[in-house]
Design a protein around this motif. Structure first.
Motif, PDB file in Angstrom:
ATOM      1  N   ARG A 213       1.063  -0.942   0.329  1.00 52.27           N
ATOM      2  CA  ARG A 213      -0.227   0.675   0.155  1.00 52.27           C
ATOM      3  C   ARG A 213       1.004   1.546  -0.272  1.00 52.27           C
ATOM      4  O   ARG A 213       0.639   2.304  -0.841  1.00 52.27           O
ATOM      5  N   ARG A 214       2.471   1.314   0.844  1.00 50.43           N
ATOM      6  CA  ARG A 214       2.738   2.240   0.455  1.00 50.43           C
ATOM      7  C   ARG A 214       3.674   2.148  -0.187  1.00 50.43           C
ATOM      8  O   ARG A 214       4.580   3.940  -0.695  1.00 50.43           O
ATOM      9  N   SER A 215       4.249   2.027  -0.786  1.00 48.48           N
ATOM     10  CA  SER A 215       5.487   2.135  -1.585  1.00 48.48           C
ATOM     11  C   SER A 215       5.115   0.540  -3.331  1.00 48.48           C
ATOM     12  O   SER A 215       4.296  -0.584  -3.460  1.00 48.48           O
ATOM     13  N   PRO A 216       5.670   1.782  -3.881  1.00 50.99           N
ATOM     14  CA  PRO A 216       5.312   0.469  -5.580  1.00 50.99           C
ATOM     15  C   PRO A 216       5.837  -0.682  -5.984  1.00 50.99           C
ATOM     16  O   PRO A 216       6.105  -0.989  -6.175  1.00 50.99           O
ATOM     17  N   VAL A 217       7.785  -0.772  -4.653  1.00 52.98           N
ATOM     18  CA  VAL A 217       7.897  -1.826  -4.552  1.00 52.98           C
ATOM     19  C   VAL A 217       8.420  -2.255  -3.658  1.00 52.98           C
ATOM     20  O   VAL A 217       8.811  -1.405  -2.687  1.00 52.98           O
ATOM     21  N   THR A 218       7.787  -3.305  -3.034  1.00 52.27           N
ATOM     22  CA  THR A 218       8.296  -4.249  -2.267  1.00 52.27           C
ATOM     23  C   THR A 218       8.800  -5.295  -2.347  1.00 52.27           C
ATOM     24  O   THR A 218       8.858  -6.168  -3.234  1.00 52.27           O
ATOM     25  N   VAL A 219       9.782  -5.699  -1.103  1.00 56.86           N
ATOM     26  CA  VAL A 219      11.122  -6.638  -1.241  1.00 56.86           C
ATOM     27  C   VAL A 219      10.559  -7.576   0.141  1.00 56.86           C
ATOM     28  O   VAL A 219      10.868  -7.389   1.308  1.00 56.86           O
ATOM     29  N   LEU A 220      10.125  -9.071  -0.867  1.00 55.19           N
ATOM     30  CA  LEU A 220      10.169  -9.531   0.814  1.00 55.19           C
ATOM     31  C   LEU A 220      11.048 -10.606   0.628  1.00 55.19           C
ATOM     32  O   LEU A 220      11.854 -11.640  -0.491  1.00 55.19           O
ATOM     33  N   THR A 221      11.837 -11.148   2.116  1.00 55.00           N
ATOM     34  CA  THR A 221      13.585 -12.382   2.338  1.00 55.00           C
ATOM     35  C   THR A 221      13.239 -13.439   2.624  1.00 55.00           C
ATOM     36  O   THR A 221      12.330 -12.527   3.638  1.00 55.00           O
ATOM     37  N   GLY A 222      14.101 -13.651   2.863  1.00 57.69           N
ATOM     38  CA  GLY A 222      13.643 -15.075   3.367  1.00 57.69           C
ATOM     39  C   GLY A 222      14.828 -15.912   2.826  1.00 57.69           C
ATOM     40  O   GLY A 222      14.954 -16.566   2.211  1.00 57.69           O
TER      41      GLY A 222
END
Length: 393
Positions: free
Chosen positions: A23-32
């Protein structure tokens, strides 16, 4: 491949974090780390059969992204790119696409490594990307009654949910082998898997201790700089944690080297050759294993801006120093029936001006042992109760 095991336990907190980031950012980086459930979570947001979904372990998806701007520019809505560390050259294209005026597209990119991946995204996507880290199952997700199996097996979904102890142990053995023999080489690491396996086993024996590269370097016949590189590789793969020391403005000599932990307790037990609960209970690393398990649970569930440990050469120490805004809070992890106040905790409170300290233990009763110190059951985290009495955790 969808991790069906991970689907058996809802991960509402992780899902909420991704929703807020999108919702907040154009790109979300999901790491794990590998096999922690990132792909399963991403597929709750996007259909893997749609044109908006790219799995970079799939040759078809790789071929589609040979010309990234041509493939990505027309897409609308949520676009998912899985295993993005295989194509770091995509980040400049994502920066251009994220800056388009009037675009409704959002990008969810998944990666199983942190170091190079996060540096690429930080440099190329500064101000455009938000980072969310997904680990294995935590105590809140599995419930307080599962605290013991979570500690023994670790939080990787297929390990925790395995039908038998042997199935769980075998999955972990294969995870270690696959990470070292396939994944790291695929990410461009040019270190023999046998050397990294020996090194990772040495790290397991250092678990919970201050790191000193000299001894592993001598044992492996390599330089200390090479050992530091190996440690950074495993840290970047999100399977080792380097907990950095806090430095206060004191006249005392303070420890300046990081502590090292194998982040998943199940992997720690595999690397130590502990194939049963009895073997763990009889092992010298029993207390350190529980300490590392508790620290990972706390870091996953208790809000904080930064985390360190603190120790002096005179013997005073505290396992965690958490910064929350301008406040400093302390955590000590004790595998004991009834922890009591210690001189070390008093020194840490005085020297670091800690507002409060929580002594976390495996029991069930919460009780104060000083004006600013409470003994707190680890299972408190399973109920989302505050670790510190005046602040929600």
């Amino acid at each position: 491949m969808v991790d069906t095991a991970a689907m058996q336990i809802p991960r509402s907190r992780a899902r909420g974090s991704v929703e807020e980031a999108l919702r907040r950012s154009p790109v979300t980086v999901l790491t794990g780390p590998r096999q922690s459930g990132k792909t399963t979570l991403a597929r709750e947001f996007a259909d893997p059969d749609s044109v908006n979904y790219f799995d970079l372990e799939d040759p078809v998806s790789l071929a589609r992204l040979d010309e990234p701007m041509t493939a990505l520019r027309p897409l609308e809505g949520l676009v998912v790119i899985d295993e993005v560390q295989r194509r770091p050259d995509l980040f400049p294209a994502l920066r251009v696409l994220a800056d388009r005026r009037g675009s409704e597209a959002r990008f969810l990119i998944l990666g199983s490594a942190s170091g190079a991946l996060l540096r690429q995204s930080s440099e190329s996507l500064a101000g455009r990307a938000e980072h969310v880290e997904l680990g294995g199952f935590d105590l809140n997700e599995v419930g307080p009654k599962s605290q013991r199996p979570l500690w023994l097996r670790g939080g990787f979904p297929r390990s925790f949910l395995a039908a038998t102890e042997e199935d769980s142990a075998q999955w972990r053995r294969q995870f270690v082998r696959t990470l070292l023999e396939r994944d790291l080489p695929d990410w461009g690491v040019r270190v023999p898997s046998t050397a990294l396996r020996r090194f990772w086993t040495m790290v397991a024996h250092y678990h919970g201790q201050t790191w000193n590269a000299a001894e592993p370097a001598r044992a492996l016949g390599v330089s200390e700089a090479t050992c530091r590189r190996y440690l950074d590789l495993l840290t970047d793969a999100l399977v080792v944690r380097q907990l950095q020391p806090w430095h206060a403005n004191l006249k005392k000599r303070q420890v300046k080297s990081p502590k090292v932990y194998v982040r998943d307790s199940g992997l720690l037990h595999t690397l130590l050759g502990l194939d049963s609960e009895m073997a763990l209970l009889e092992h010298p690393k029993l207390g350190a294993s529980w300490e590392g398990f508790a620290i990972e649970q706390i870091l996953a569930r208790v809000p904080h801006d930064d985390a360190w440990f603190w120790a002096t050469h005179q013997g005073a120490e505290i396992d965690l120093v958490l910064r929350r805004g301008s406040r400093l809070l302390g955590v000590e992890c004790k595998r004991a029936d009834a922890p009591t106040m210690t001189k070390s905790i008093r020194i840490a409170i005085a020297d670091l001006a800690l507002e409060r300290v929580a002594v976390v233990y495996p029991g069930r009763k919460r009780y104060p042992i000083d004006d600013r110190v409470d003994v707190v059951p680890l299972e408190t985290l399973a109920a989302d109760e505050p670790l510190f009495p005046d602040a929600a955790s």
